[in-house]
Design a protein around this motif. Structure first.
Motif, PDB file in Angstrom:
ATOM      1  N   ILE A  13       0.830  -1.211   0.000  1.00 19.57           N
ATOM      2  CA  ILE A  13       0.000   0.000   0.000  1.00 19.57           C
ATOM      3  C   ILE A  13       0.871   1.271   0.000  1.00 19.57           C
ATOM      4  O   ILE A  13       0.384   2.367   0.222  1.00 19.57           O
ATOM      5  CB  ILE A  13      -0.972   0.029   1.208  1.00 19.57           C
ATOM      6  N   LYS A  14       2.160   1.088  -0.211  1.00 20.96           N
ATOM      7  CA  LYS A  14       3.111   2.217  -0.296  1.00 20.96           C
ATOM      8  C   LYS A  14       3.073   3.093   0.967  1.00 20.96           C
ATOM      9  O   LYS A  14       3.052   4.309   0.884  1.00 20.96           O
ATOM     10  CB  LYS A  14       2.849   3.063  -1.549  1.00 20.96           C
ATOM     11  N   CYS A  15       3.068   2.424   2.089  1.00 19.56           N
ATOM     12  CA  CYS A  15       3.016   3.170   3.347  1.00 19.56           C
ATOM     13  C   CYS A  15       4.400   3.663   3.766  1.00 19.56           C
ATOM     14  O   CYS A  15       4.528   4.536   4.619  1.00 19.56           O
ATOM     15  CB  CYS A  15       2.429   2.301   4.451  1.00 19.56           C
TER      16      CYS A  15
ATOM     17  N   VAL B 182       8.412  -5.085   9.553  1.00 25.19           N
ATOM     18  CA  VAL B 182       7.473  -3.998   9.873  1.00 25.19           C
ATOM     19  C   VAL B 182       6.297  -3.908   8.907  1.00 25.19           C
ATOM     20  O   VAL B 182       5.348  -3.167   9.165  1.00 25.19           O
ATOM     21  CB  VAL B 182       8.180  -2.615   9.917  1.00 25.19           C
ATOM     22  N   CYS B 183       6.339  -4.644   7.799  1.00 25.52           N
ATOM     23  CA  CYS B 183       5.275  -4.474   6.793  1.00 25.52           C
ATOM     24  C   CYS B 183       3.903  -4.845   7.367  1.00 25.52           C
ATOM     25  O   CYS B 183       3.709  -5.954   7.856  1.00 25.52           O
ATOM     26  CB  CYS B 183       5.562  -5.321   5.562  1.00 25.52           C
ATOM     27  N   PRO B 184       2.948  -3.933   7.312  1.00 24.10           N
ATOM     28  CA  PRO B 184       1.637  -4.231   7.899  1.00 24.10           C
ATOM     29  C   PRO B 184       0.751  -5.081   6.980  1.00 24.10           C
ATOM     30  O   PRO B 184      -0.317  -5.535   7.391  1.00 24.10           O
ATOM     31  CB  PRO B 184       1.018  -2.834   8.073  1.00 24.10           C
ATOM     32  N   LYS B 185       1.183  -5.299   5.742  1.00 22.98           N
ATOM     33  CA  LYS B 185       0.334  -6.023   4.794  1.00 22.98           C
ATOM     34  C   LYS B 185       0.862  -7.426   4.489  1.00 22.98           C
ATOM     35  O   LYS B 185       0.398  -8.074   3.543  1.00 22.98           O
ATOM     36  CB  LYS B 185       0.206  -5.223   3.476  1.00 22.98           C
ATOM     37  N   GLY B 186       1.854  -7.854   5.238  1.00 22.22           N
ATOM     38  CA  GLY B 186       2.375  -9.214   5.040  1.00 22.22           C
ATOM     39  C   GLY B 186       3.219  -9.365   3.787  1.00 22.22           C
ATOM     40  O   GLY B 186       3.477 -10.483   3.343  1.00 22.22           O
ATOM     41  N   VAL B 187       3.658  -8.236   3.207  1.00 26.00           N
ATOM     42  CA  VAL B 187       4.570  -8.330   2.067  1.00 26.00           C
ATOM     43  C   VAL B 187       5.954  -8.661   2.637  1.00 26.00           C
ATOM     44  O   VAL B 187       6.285  -8.242   3.745  1.00 26.00           O
ATOM     45  CB  VAL B 187       4.618  -6.980   1.299  1.00 26.00           C
ATOM     46  N   ASP B 188       6.733  -9.421   1.880  1.00 20.72           N
ATOM     47  CA  ASP B 188       8.082  -9.772   2.333  1.00 20.72           C
ATOM     48  C   ASP B 188       9.092  -9.166   1.352  1.00 20.72           C
ATOM     49  O   ASP B 188       9.606  -9.862   0.470  1.00 20.72           O
ATOM     50  CB  ASP B 188       8.193 -11.310   2.389  1.00 20.72           C
ATOM     51  N   PRO B 189       9.364  -7.849   1.490  1.00 21.04           N
ATOM     52  CA  PRO B 189      10.260  -7.212   0.512  1.00 21.04           C
ATOM     53  C   PRO B 189      11.646  -7.859   0.484  1.00 21.04           C
ATOM     54  O   PRO B 189      12.246  -7.975  -0.581  1.00 21.04           O
ATOM     55  CB  PRO B 189      10.358  -5.763   1.003  1.00 21.04           C
ATOM     56  N   ALA B 190      12.128  -8.329   1.651  1.00 20.06           N
ATOM     57  CA  ALA B 190      13.460  -8.955   1.689  1.00 20.06           C
ATOM     58  C   ALA B 190      13.487 -10.191   0.791  1.00 20.06           C
ATOM     59  O   ALA B 190      14.477 -10.449   0.108  1.00 20.06           O
ATOM     60  CB  ALA B 190      13.825  -9.334   3.120  1.00 20.06           C
TER      61      ALA B 190
HETATM   62  S1  SF4 Z   1       6.133  -3.378   1.311  1.00 20.12           S
HETATM   63 FE1  SF4 Z   1       4.819  -3.276   3.155  1.00 20.12          FE
HETATM   64  S2  SF4 Z   1       5.855  -1.800   4.490  1.00 20.12           S
HETATM   65 FE2  SF4 Z   1       6.728  -1.520   2.435  1.00 20.12          FE
HETATM   66  S3  SF4 Z   1       5.517   0.143   1.541  1.00 20.12           S
HETATM   67 FE3  SF4 Z   1       4.564  -1.796   0.909  1.00 20.12          FE
HETATM   68  S4  SF4 Z   1       2.980  -2.199   2.459  1.00 20.12           S
HETATM   69 FE4  SF4 Z   1       4.333  -0.627   3.315  1.00 20.12          FE
END
Ligand code: SF4
Ligand code: FES
Lengths: 268, 118
Positions: A164-166, A227-235
């Motif tokens: 969600i681009k938070c 810290v991602c609140p949407k359960g995305v795993d950017p790593a």
């Molecule tokens: S990956 Fe998660 S924490 Fe990062 S911007 Fe998207 S929703 Fe927010």
């Protein structure tokens, strides 16, 4: 006991310690403290709005949906980047709650930060479907074409599309803290999201982040995913991209079939 | 806009990982060689000179020198790149680390050549 008495008994108080700074007016940085009533279900955003409504209307916050969908209310709560609307006071289990602006982003006022750099990194990775014959997602919106994808195809990128681009991951990233040219976890995860999408035919997507300040500067701290609140795993997205770039994984994606949709008039 | 560079960062990182992994093996052999003789005598002048004259050991030592220099100085380049983000700094760091790598390899190789009396 009547209802209002019961409600008063339920109501406890918390100290909300809010970071204050007005960069345009060059005011000194300081914290203001407010005693705020809360209930079991009160979120930090509710408490901040209570302060704005009844105690100090000058406190600056950014919010919109109040349901962890718009990504506007990110801030550092008790030292951790979180969404204020998604963080219940009762779950924090502290008597004082410290609200600060998101780190790694310039402060505009109080808890409001400037997301320009974050969004520029996002735009740089070309976060849209590109196709060689000029058919893209705008055509699917116009309903002239549709793409066929199997559930397995969708699974490859689905979690990354929940972003969600938070900016919480961006603000938690230690590399962003020292290297402002580093795209950050959000942009890199979005690059993977489109790279893995079978509708996307972009040729040189990976080259965008293959430079001195690109994907290789990730130290794999993993705080982004935490810290991602949407359960995305950017790593995870970053490591998957790296394995493609090192040639450990092969990109064998089969492009999605495009089907032209006949309009009603053509069908008649 | 990113200017044309001799190597892509992914190619540099491939070299970085390969030199790092390869260095583990040659350094392990080097340490094992220290263990097959009593540690004290392994540091004696004659023993060291004899090592330099053993072609297998010379190959190990030269490999350690090249692998560790490339891996180490590229590591330093990566760390320093994060300190500042401007082209002048980045180019200076790149030139300095490449020069230091070449200088260290040249100096170490010279030692091996001299020890062989060539
Ligand atoms: S990956 Fe998660 S924490 Fe990062 S911007 Fe998207 S929703 Fe927010
Ligand atoms: S207000 Fe929209 S995410 Fe919190």
């Amino acid at each position: 006991m009547n209802n209002s008495n019961k409600n008063n008994k339920d109501e406890k108080k918390i100290v909300l310690k809010i970071f204050r700074e007005n960069t345009a007016q060059k005011t000194d940085r300081h914290y203001d403290k407010f005693n705020v009533p809360y209930k079991k279900w009160t979120t930090v955003l509710d408490a901040l709005l209570h302060v704005k409504s009844y105690m100090d209307p000058s406190v600056a916050i950014r919010y919109s949906c109040r349901m962890a969908s718009c990504g506007s209310c990110g801030m550092k709560i008790n030292g951790i980047p979180r969404l204020a609307c998604y963080t219940k006071i009762s779950e924090l289990e502290t008597s004082t709650i410290e609200c600060e602006p998101l780190p790694n982003l310039p402060v505009i006022r109080d808890l409001v930060t400037d997301f320009s750099r974050f969004f520029n990194h996002h735009k740089n990775v070309q976060p849209y479907i590109q196709s060689n014959d000029g058919v893209d997602d705008s055509d699917t919106e116009k309903k002239t074409f549709s793409f066929y994808q199997s559930p397995d195809d969708v699974d490859k990128y689905l979690q990354f599309s929940y972003c969600i681009k938070c900016g919480l991951c961006y603000s938690a990233c230690p590399t962003v803290g020292t290297d402002l040219k580093f795209p950050g976890p959000q942009a890199l995860a979005q690059l993977y999201r489109y790279f893995a999408d079978t509708r996307d035919e972009a040729k040189n997507r990976l080259d965008i982040v293959d430079d001195r300040h690109g994907i290789w500067r990730c130290h794999f701290a993993g705080s982004c995913s935490k810290v991602c609140p949407k359960g995305v795993d950017p790593a995870l997205g970053i490591q998957l991209l790296r394995s493609y770039m090192l040639g450990i994984s092969k990109n064998e994606k089969k492009l999605a079939k495009k089907i032209e949709i006949k309009t009603n008039e053509e069908n008649i | 806009m990113e200017r044309h560079r001799m190597l892509k960062e992914s190619q540099i990182m491939k070299i970085h990982y390969i030199t790092g992994i390869a260095a583990i093996f040659v350094v392990a052999v080097h340490i094992l060689m220290r263990l097959i003789v009593p540690f004290g005598s392994s540091l004696e002048y004659d023993y060291i000179i004899s090592n330099y004259k053993n072609i297998f050991y010379v190959f190990i030592l030269e490999s350690i020198l090249v692998l560790i220099s490339i891996h180490g100085f590229n590591g330093i380049r990566i760390i320093l790149l994060e300190l500042r983000q401007n082209n002048a700094w980045e180019n200076m760091i790149t030139i300095m680390t490449i020069s230091a790598t070449i200088a260290l390899i040249a100096y170490g190789t010279r030692t091996i050549i001299l020890a062989n009396g060539l």
